[in-house]
Write a protein that holds these residues in place. Structure first.
Motif, short mmCIF file in Angstrom:
data_model
loop_
_atom_site.label_atom_id
_atom_site.label_comp_id
_atom_site.label_asym_id
_atom_site.label_seq_id
_atom_site.Cartn_x
_atom_site.Cartn_y
_atom_site.Cartn_z
N PRO A 27 2.26 1.05 1.88
CA PRO A 27 2.55 2.24 1.37
C PRO A 27 3.86 1.91 -0.23
N GLY A 28 3.93 3.52 -0.86
CA GLY A 28 4.55 3.72 -2.28
C GLY A 28 4.46 2.90 -3.46
N LEU A 29 3.24 2.00 -3.29
CA LEU A 29 3.26 0.98 -4.28
C LEU A 29 1.77 1.65 -5.19
N ASN A 30 1.19 1.36 -6.24
CA ASN A 30 0.58 1.85 -6.79
C ASN A 30 -0.23 0.31 -7.70
N LEU A 31 -0.66 -0.11 -7.45
CA LEU A 31 -0.89 -1.27 -8.51
C LEU A 31 -1.99 -0.22 -9.07
N THR A 32 -1.59 -0.75 -10.30
CA THR A 32 -2.19 -0.38 -11.73
C THR A 32 -2.17 -1.18 -13.23
N GLY A 33 -1.79 -2.00 -12.83
CA GLY A 33 -2.54 -3.41 -14.31
C GLY A 33 -2.05 -4.50 -13.86
N ILE A 34 -2.42 -5.18 -14.10
CA ILE A 34 -2.34 -6.79 -14.32
C ILE A 34 -2.14 -7.22 -15.75
N TYR A 35 -0.77 -7.83 -15.93
CA TYR A 35 -0.87 -8.20 -16.70
C TYR A 35 0.00 -10.08 -17.02
N THR A 36 0.04 -10.82 -18.18
CA THR A 36 0.82 -11.58 -18.81
C THR A 36 1.35 -11.81 -19.37
N HIS A 37 1.57 -13.31 -19.37
CA HIS A 37 2.82 -13.35 -21.07
C HIS A 37 2.86 -15.18 -21.45
N ALA A 38 2.06 -15.28 -22.53
CA ALA A 38 1.52 -16.93 -22.85
C ALA A 38 3.00 -17.26 -23.83
N GLY A 39 3.72 -17.74 -23.50
CA GLY A 39 4.82 -18.11 -24.15
C GLY A 39 4.78 -18.90 -23.99
N HIS A 40 4.16 -20.11 -24.34
CA HIS A 40 3.54 -21.46 -24.46
C HIS A 40 2.75 -20.98 -25.70
N ALA A 41 2.46 -20.92 -26.21
CA ALA A 41 1.91 -19.86 -27.46
C ALA A 41 2.73 -20.85 -28.01
N TYR A 42 4.33 -20.16 -28.17
CA TYR A 42 4.85 -20.37 -29.15
C TYR A 42 5.72 -22.16 -29.54
N ALA A 49 -6.11 -14.07 -22.65
CA ALA A 49 -7.22 -12.93 -21.75
C ALA A 49 -8.11 -13.41 -20.65
N GLU A 50 -7.95 -14.31 -21.34
CA GLU A 50 -9.47 -14.35 -19.93
C GLU A 50 -8.65 -14.89 -18.34
N SER A 51 -7.54 -15.09 -18.48
CA SER A 51 -6.36 -15.12 -17.57
C SER A 51 -6.38 -14.01 -16.93
N VAL A 52 -5.85 -12.58 -17.68
CA VAL A 52 -5.81 -11.47 -17.54
C VAL A 52 -7.64 -10.50 -16.91
N VAL A 53 -8.51 -10.77 -18.06
CA VAL A 53 -9.66 -10.23 -17.69
C VAL A 53 -10.15 -10.78 -16.30
N THR A 54 -10.36 -11.66 -16.23
CA THR A 54 -10.49 -12.47 -15.32
C THR A 54 -10.44 -12.08 -14.06
N SER A 55 -8.90 -11.70 -13.52
CA SER A 55 -8.50 -11.31 -12.86
C SER A 55 -8.60 -10.37 -12.07
N ALA A 56 -8.57 -9.46 -13.19
CA ALA A 56 -8.44 -7.89 -13.21
C ALA A 56 -10.61 -7.70 -12.19
N TYR A 108 -10.61 -9.88 -27.52
CA TYR A 108 -11.04 -9.94 -26.22
C TYR A 108 -11.45 -8.70 -25.31
N ASP A 109 -12.96 -8.51 -24.98
CA ASP A 109 -13.23 -7.40 -23.77
C ASP A 109 -13.01 -7.51 -22.76
N GLY A 110 -12.54 -6.14 -22.59
CA GLY A 110 -11.66 -5.68 -20.84
C GLY A 110 -9.95 -5.61 -21.11
N VAL A 111 -9.60 -6.78 -22.12
CA VAL A 111 -8.27 -6.24 -22.53
C VAL A 111 -7.58 -4.47 -22.70
N THR A 112 -6.85 -4.30 -22.26
CA THR A 112 -6.15 -2.39 -22.26
C THR A 112 -5.45 -2.60 -23.66
N ASP A 113 -4.57 -3.32 -23.25
CA ASP A 113 -3.12 -3.04 -23.20
C ASP A 113 -1.68 -4.38 -23.52
#
Length: 359
Positions: free
Chosen positions: A154-169, A185-192, A219-224
């Motif tokens: 209760p109390g939580l609205n799951l509306t998204g999945i996100y990641t931060h690929a900081g190792h790209a630096y 991109a695939e980690s987020v889209v596959t998880s969703a 990538y197809d499926g990324v929205t944000d």
């Protein structure tokens, strides 16, 4: 306008060009633009990002969230797990003033937020680990399992999945950077996708990270997208090949305070430039900033208030005591946080409103 140094200088024209590129990319690819403000920490710049089409902003801390809400930003995503009781209480207060999105990556964190928001409810995004190995559950099955758990609280609205690929630096080649973007991109889209197979709708699939945003964002499926550093760029981004020195909007103006046979000393040390050469192991950065007027010079050493630039005794270095230089920092985000204000090319002074802001 103050002429004293060291001074944080902002080229407004370059910043606007960088912002336009991001906003145009988001619009052309039908992406929600939710920039990270930890780079600039400025109400003025956040409002410009909103005017350019951002749907809200991303922050690292509740201090930053409060500053952005004070600036009238209507939606704020906190890209950091909020678990401590004092922080949750503060989050609840902020949620009365603006739309908040909160990060979750453990069942413990989910339980604590659920208990706090059982009467009000709050939007949450699940963080997945795309290779940085910092916060985040593993993509796919583990992400879907946590999503199922969260969706039943209760109390939580799951509306998204996100990641931060900081190792790209830390990428050492364009091929490696592009491979990280794909993984991001695939980690987020596959998880969703795994979540939606289980009947859990995930409308937001978000990626960040300036070095990969223009690649992972298509990538197809990324929205944000949630880039931060791309508003300014810096020498790490130049080293990665995603920007050129002329794309860097922020510089530190410094004065030559002392000149000797084999060295110059400038009045910008670690308290103005930081000692960072790339937080995630990037080896392309040489020295402690790029001297825009004299790229042949290298800032070899920093103490707190001093920067030391070696010179060849036979080079006839043209710089003299009280001459000034502009230095592109290695990491703009850290450098900005060392100053109270920007001296803007338009003649204005803009505050670094969320300077510090680590809580």
């Amino acid at each position: 306008m103050t002429e004293d140094t060291p001074q944080l200088c902002l080229n407004a024209k370059v910043m606007e060009r960088n912002l336009d590129r991001l906003a145009t990319f988001a619009k052309e690819n039908e992406l929600s633009f939710r920039p990270h403000v930890k780079t600039h920490k400025s109400k003025q710049i956040a409002r410009k990002q909103m005017d350019a089409g951002a749907v809200g902003v991303t922050v690292a801390t509740l201090d930053e969230a409060e500053v952005m809400i004070d600036a009238g930003i209507p939606s704020v995503m906190v890209a950091y797990p909020i678990t401590k009781a004092e922080k949750i209480a503060r989050l609840k207060t902020l949620a009365e003033r603006a739309h908040m999105i909160v990060s979750i990556d453990t069942t413990v964190g989910a339980d604590l937020l659920s208990e706090a928001f059982v009467q009000e409810s709050v939007d949450v995004w699940l963080k997945v680990n795309s290779g940085l190995n910092r916060c985040g559950v593993e993509p796919g099955e583990e992400a879907a399992k946590l999503a199922q758990y969260v969706s039943e609280l209760p109390g939580l609205n799951l509306t998204g999945i996100y990641t931060h690929a900081g190792h790209a630096y830390g990428a050492t080649s364009e091929d490696e950077r592009l491979a990280i973007a794909k993984q991001e991109a695939e980690s987020v889209v596959t998880s969703a996708g795994r979540c939606e197979d289980a009947g859990i709708t995930i409308p937001h699939r978000s990626i960040g990270t300036t070095p990969t945003v223009f690649d992972a964002g298509v990538y197809d499926g990324v929205t944000d997208i949630r880039p931060g550093n791309a508003i300014f760029y810096d020498m790490v981004q130049v080293g990665l090949g995603v920007a050129k020195p002329e794309d860097c909007a922020v510089t530190v103006k410094a004065t030559v305070a002392s000149k000797h046979t084999n060295r110059l000393v400038i009045d910008a040390g670690s308290k103005a430039l930081s000692l960072e050469k790339g937080a995630h192991g990037n080896e392309s950065v040489v020295g402690f900033g790029y001297v825009a007027e004299h790229p042949e010079l290298m800032i070899e050493k920093l103490s707190e208030e001093h920067g030391v630039i070696p010179i060849d005794p036979d080079s006839n270095c043209p710089l003299a005591i009280n001459d000034t230089i502009h230095i592109i920092p290695n990491h703009a985000c850290v450098t900005v946080n060392l100053f109270d204000s920007y001296v803007v090319s338009t003649g204005e002074i803009w505050s670094v409103d969320a300077r510090g802001g680590s809580k």
